[in-house]
Design a protein around this motif. Sequence first.
Motif, PDB file in Angstrom:
ATOM      1  N   ASN A   6       1.964   9.006  -0.886  1.00 31.06           N
ATOM      2  CA  ASN A   6       0.963   6.914  -1.074  1.00 31.06           C
ATOM      3  C   ASN A   6       1.658   6.473  -0.406  1.00 31.06           C
ATOM      4  O   ASN A   6       2.126   5.175  -1.061  1.00 31.06           O
ATOM      5  N   TYR A   8       1.303   2.617   0.758  1.00 30.55           N
ATOM      6  CA  TYR A   8       0.866   1.183   0.595  1.00 30.55           C
ATOM      7  C   TYR A   8       0.308   0.247   2.091  1.00 30.55           C
ATOM      8  O   TYR A   8      -0.830   0.168   1.568  1.00 30.55           O
ATOM      9  N   ARG A  11      -3.178   1.993   2.369  1.00 30.78           N
ATOM     10  CA  ARG A  11      -3.883   2.367   1.437  1.00 30.78           C
ATOM     11  C   ARG A  11      -4.240   0.447   0.956  1.00 30.78           C
ATOM     12  O   ARG A  11      -5.331   0.297   0.843  1.00 30.78           O
ATOM     13  N   GLU A  14      -7.716   0.173   3.541  1.00 35.00           N
ATOM     14  CA  GLU A  14      -7.741   0.821   2.722  1.00 35.00           C
ATOM     15  C   GLU A  14      -8.922  -0.415   2.121  1.00 35.00           C
ATOM     16  O   GLU A  14     -10.656  -0.336   1.545  1.00 35.00           O
ATOM     17  N   ASP A 258      -0.645   8.718  -7.795  1.00 34.67           N
ATOM     18  CA  ASP A 258      -1.261   6.949  -7.749  1.00 34.67           C
ATOM     19  C   ASP A 258      -0.751   5.493  -7.180  1.00 34.67           C
ATOM     20  O   ASP A 258      -0.869   5.556  -6.886  1.00 34.67           O
ATOM     21  N   SER A 260       1.523   3.893  -5.203  1.00 34.03           N
ATOM     22  CA  SER A 260       1.792   3.516  -3.668  1.00 34.03           C
ATOM     23  C   SER A 260       2.911   3.050  -3.552  1.00 34.03           C
ATOM     24  O   SER A 260       3.869   2.317  -3.992  1.00 34.03           O
TER      25      SER A 260
END
Length: 308
Positions: A6, A8, A11, A14, A258, A260
């Motif tokens: 995951n 970061y 993320r 996003e 979940d 990051s």
Amino acid sequence: MSLPYNDYTTRLREILGVRVQKISINAGFTCPNRDGKVGKGGCTYCNNQTFNPEYCMQDKSVTQQITEGISFFRKKHEEQKFLAYFQAYTNTYGELRHLISLYEEALTYPDVIGLVIGTRPDCVNEELLDYFQKLSRKCYVMIEYGVESTNDKTLNFINRGHTFENAQNAIRATAERGIYTAAHLILGLPGEDRPTLLSHALHLSKLPLTAIKLHQLQLIKGTAMAQQYIKHPEWFRLFSVDEYIDLCIDFLELLHPDISIERFTSLSPYHLLLAPDWKVKNYEFVVKLQRRMKERNTQQGKLYHSLI
């Protein structure tokens, strides 16, 4: 390409819908582990010169540091936005009115769309967190806590001046307010064997963290830990690049999917670095790690669900 962990950076894009770059700021803070409130001498590994860029000097205003930082990064990506990163020492350690004035000076700068605040888990309070909660409704806010280890024996040895319980309480209080929350962890601190290092992933997985920043233990000249290494090298287990890559992957397999990953390594200025001397840039390390994860056919959280 889909990454096996995951990421970061992905993320964050996003969340914000745009490419962002952090601008480091030295706002002249000190630390309660240096000025005597908690302790003196600071953490045994600490030398802030290892991560402050040249423009990031406390004799410059917040605005001037942001101006110089943006000028540097604009050359690479003209359209990106910026996060003001209050990085040096403990950036919530001060009178609330003064803290707010610094944060809001940064936010008035054009194209600065949020804050990242580096601090200690024993240096936040309800009033400050309430302020961050209100601010987070208007812009991006990330509070980044120096946890360093989940083992209290280690925290005492490195003179952190707080416990893991302090860190858990601060992380939960921050996340409960809807504020993005990160933890910083050093892998390879003295006295921590492999099971202890991997147990950090399990302990942190139980917390409501947005992100984790990992880095290998680096021994910096002039620190108390460097002197310990010179006198007692047997206390230390310094990893080769390949050993650390496999350690990071083992860590990722146990980590909640979940959470990051913001980074795996840190590169201190060569003239300050005592050991280890990897001669590998951060992006080169990431490429090696991704290749190794593909070879191992693994991904973040692979073992997490089997352990809960």
